[in-house]
Design an enzyme around this catalytic site. Sequence first.
Site, PDB file in Angstrom:
ATOM      1  N   CYS A 126     -17.491   6.409  -0.654  1.00  0.00           N
ATOM      2  CA  CYS A 126     -17.178   6.496   0.776  1.00  0.00           C
ATOM      3  C   CYS A 126     -15.704   6.818   0.971  1.00  0.00           C
ATOM      4  O   CYS A 126     -15.342   7.623   1.844  1.00  0.00           O
ATOM      5  CB  CYS A 126     -17.535   5.183   1.474  1.00  0.00           C
ATOM      6  SG  CYS A 126     -19.271   4.700   1.353  1.00  0.00           S
TER       7      CYS A 126
ATOM      8  N   ALA B  43     -13.806   9.969   2.940  1.00  0.00           N
ATOM      9  CA  ALA B  43     -12.792   9.833   3.980  1.00  0.00           C
ATOM     10  C   ALA B  43     -11.477  10.489   3.569  1.00  0.00           C
ATOM     11  O   ALA B  43     -10.769  11.062   4.403  1.00  0.00           O
ATOM     12  CB  ALA B  43     -12.573   8.360   4.296  1.00  0.00           C
TER      13      ALA B  43
ATOM     14  N   GLY C 182     -15.419  -2.545   5.898  1.00  0.00           N
ATOM     15  CA  GLY C 182     -14.717  -3.716   5.377  1.00  0.00           C
ATOM     16  C   GLY C 182     -14.666  -3.748   3.865  1.00  0.00           C
ATOM     17  O   GLY C 182     -15.548  -4.337   3.221  1.00  0.00           O
TER      18      GLY C 182
ATOM     19  N   ARG D  61      -7.342  10.506  14.623  1.00  0.00           N
ATOM     20  CA  ARG D  61      -8.134  11.017  13.500  1.00  0.00           C
ATOM     21  C   ARG D  61      -8.743   9.867  12.699  1.00  0.00           C
ATOM     22  O   ARG D  61      -9.884   9.949  12.230  1.00  0.00           O
ATOM     23  CB  ARG D  61      -7.251  11.897  12.610  1.00  0.00           C
ATOM     24  CG  ARG D  61      -8.048  12.770  11.636  1.00  0.00           C
ATOM     25  CD  ARG D  61      -8.244  12.131  10.280  1.00  0.00           C
ATOM     26  NE  ARG D  61      -6.993  11.680   9.750  1.00  0.00           N
ATOM     27  CZ  ARG D  61      -6.865  10.591   9.008  1.00  0.00           C
ATOM     28  NH1 ARG D  61      -7.916   9.848   8.706  1.00  0.00           N
ATOM     29  NH2 ARG D  61      -5.681  10.214   8.568  1.00  0.00           N
TER      30      ARG D  61
ATOM     31  N   THR E  66      -9.621  -0.594  10.286  1.00  0.00           N
ATOM     32  CA  THR E  66      -9.592   0.232  11.491  1.00  0.00           C
ATOM     33  C   THR E  66     -10.880   0.053  12.288  1.00  0.00           C
ATOM     34  O   THR E  66     -11.971   0.036  11.721  1.00  0.00           O
ATOM     35  CB  THR E  66      -9.411   1.710  11.113  1.00  0.00           C
ATOM     36  OG1 THR E  66      -8.167   1.862  10.432  1.00  0.00           O
ATOM     37  CG2 THR E  66      -9.407   2.591  12.353  1.00  0.00           C
TER      38      THR E  66
ATOM     39  N   GLU F 148      -6.199   4.222   1.930  1.00  0.00           N
ATOM     40  CA  GLU F 148      -7.272   4.934   1.210  1.00  0.00           C
ATOM     41  C   GLU F 148      -6.748   5.550  -0.085  1.00  0.00           C
ATOM     42  O   GLU F 148      -7.064   6.685  -0.446  1.00  0.00           O
ATOM     43  CB  GLU F 148      -7.925   5.977   2.118  1.00  0.00           C
ATOM     44  CG  GLU F 148      -8.618   5.325   3.299  1.00  0.00           C
ATOM     45  CD  GLU F 148      -9.398   6.284   4.151  1.00  0.00           C
ATOM     46  OE1 GLU F 148      -9.869   7.303   3.609  1.00  0.00           O
ATOM     47  OE2 GLU F 148      -9.548   6.026   5.357  1.00  0.00           O
ATOM     48  N   GLY F 149      -5.945   4.766  -0.786  1.00  0.00           N
ATOM     49  CA  GLY F 149      -5.376   5.186  -2.058  1.00  0.00           C
ATOM     50  C   GLY F 149      -3.918   5.549  -1.910  1.00  0.00           C
ATOM     51  O   GLY F 149      -3.572   6.533  -1.265  1.00  0.00           O
ATOM     52  N   THR F 150      -3.024   4.743  -2.506  1.00  0.00           N
ATOM     53  CA  THR F 150      -1.603   5.053  -2.468  1.00  0.00           C
ATOM     54  C   THR F 150      -1.327   6.304  -3.300  1.00  0.00           C
ATOM     55  O   THR F 150      -2.145   6.732  -4.119  1.00  0.00           O
ATOM     56  CB  THR F 150      -0.776   3.895  -3.033  1.00  0.00           C
ATOM     57  OG1 THR F 150      -1.083   3.747  -4.432  1.00  0.00           O
ATOM     58  CG2 THR F 150      -1.081   2.583  -2.309  1.00  0.00           C
TER      59      THR F 150
END
Length: 386
Positions: A240, A244, A132, A92, A166, A365-367
């Site tokens: 962005c 995601a 990046g 994914r 990734t 993508e954010g804790t």
Amino acid sequence: MDPLELLDLDGTLSAEDRDMRAVVRQVVDERVRPHVAGWYEDGRVPVRELAAEFGKLGLLGMHLTGYGCAGATATAYGLACLELEAGDSGVRSLVSVQGSLAMFAIHRYGSAEQRQRWLPPMAAGEAIGCFGLTEPDHGSDPAGMATRARRDGSDWVLSGGKMWITNAPVADVAVVWARTDDGIRGFAVPMDTPGVTAREIKHKMSLRASSTGEIVLDDVRLPDDARLPGAEGLKAPLSCLTEARYGIIWGALGAARDCLTTAIDYATSREQFGRPIAGFQLTQAKLADMALELQKGYLLARHLGTLADRGRLRPEQVSVGKLNNVREAIAIARQCRTILGANGISAEYPVMRHANNLESVLTYEGTSEVHQLVIGQKLTGLSAFV
């Protein structure tokens, strides 16, 4: 049974959504499930082969319009993410990074020439993209990024490094964010540009079926037309990430569903004390509680998908979804492991693999803590970030 059938949640979907989901589920069953345990053990994944398969199905950038993209609804995209992550979080992630980060950034902030150059081959899976933003010393605080872009005549010269990216080791283009004298800007950087180096990160204990790398930018010279003209300031890369994170809200449910389905199947066939362990009260209590949280997470995802399709989804609402669904998914994975006992750590079953993967999904993508503060700021009007 499929745990999501408990509340007849399929009845909330259109026939088109169900058909699309069936196609993605089939390709995961045929192309991912037979091999993913081996990929995970070996620490590799055939990114280009999978991208080509997903491109044929229109899964790459599927929620974008034009340039070979499917223009699907947010709900359809979410369902695709759910089915992909039921196979593996790394699979994914491949699709999310390609479509919701790299392609979305170019689609929203790029020039007409950049969109035409990159988006059609990326939608077809012929070109791989990466995003990046994260740096070795700047994860949750991207505003502190050290990567710089300076003007040199009509060109830009980029210096710095990005980490935990990734698709980077196999990418054709990287959307790189850098600090300039006029603030943070984005650049579409071909990975074969002199001065760009990508190194695969080895020895991961999570997301092993995913290609993850470090990008080093050593005085990389780019023409001005590599700059994303619509991207000005930190809001651009954060938008962005919001895109995601929406896919993660659904994807985590796929991992949880796969674990719970496995646990139900195992519990109904595994016998102890002369009867299936599914017949014991403690096991049924565990299964019932996990199914309850899975339904709640799905209903939350459906609601956020409806808001997104209406153009009303806000970043703090995405934080609610990611915080809840990933937190509950990892709890489900851990509980399912207890039902499988010692077999729960075997690669014969997907549960420990999902649990390990979700440890990464919990913080990338954010804790969870970052999303708690986003929600807290919305509730109180006070920022606790500084």
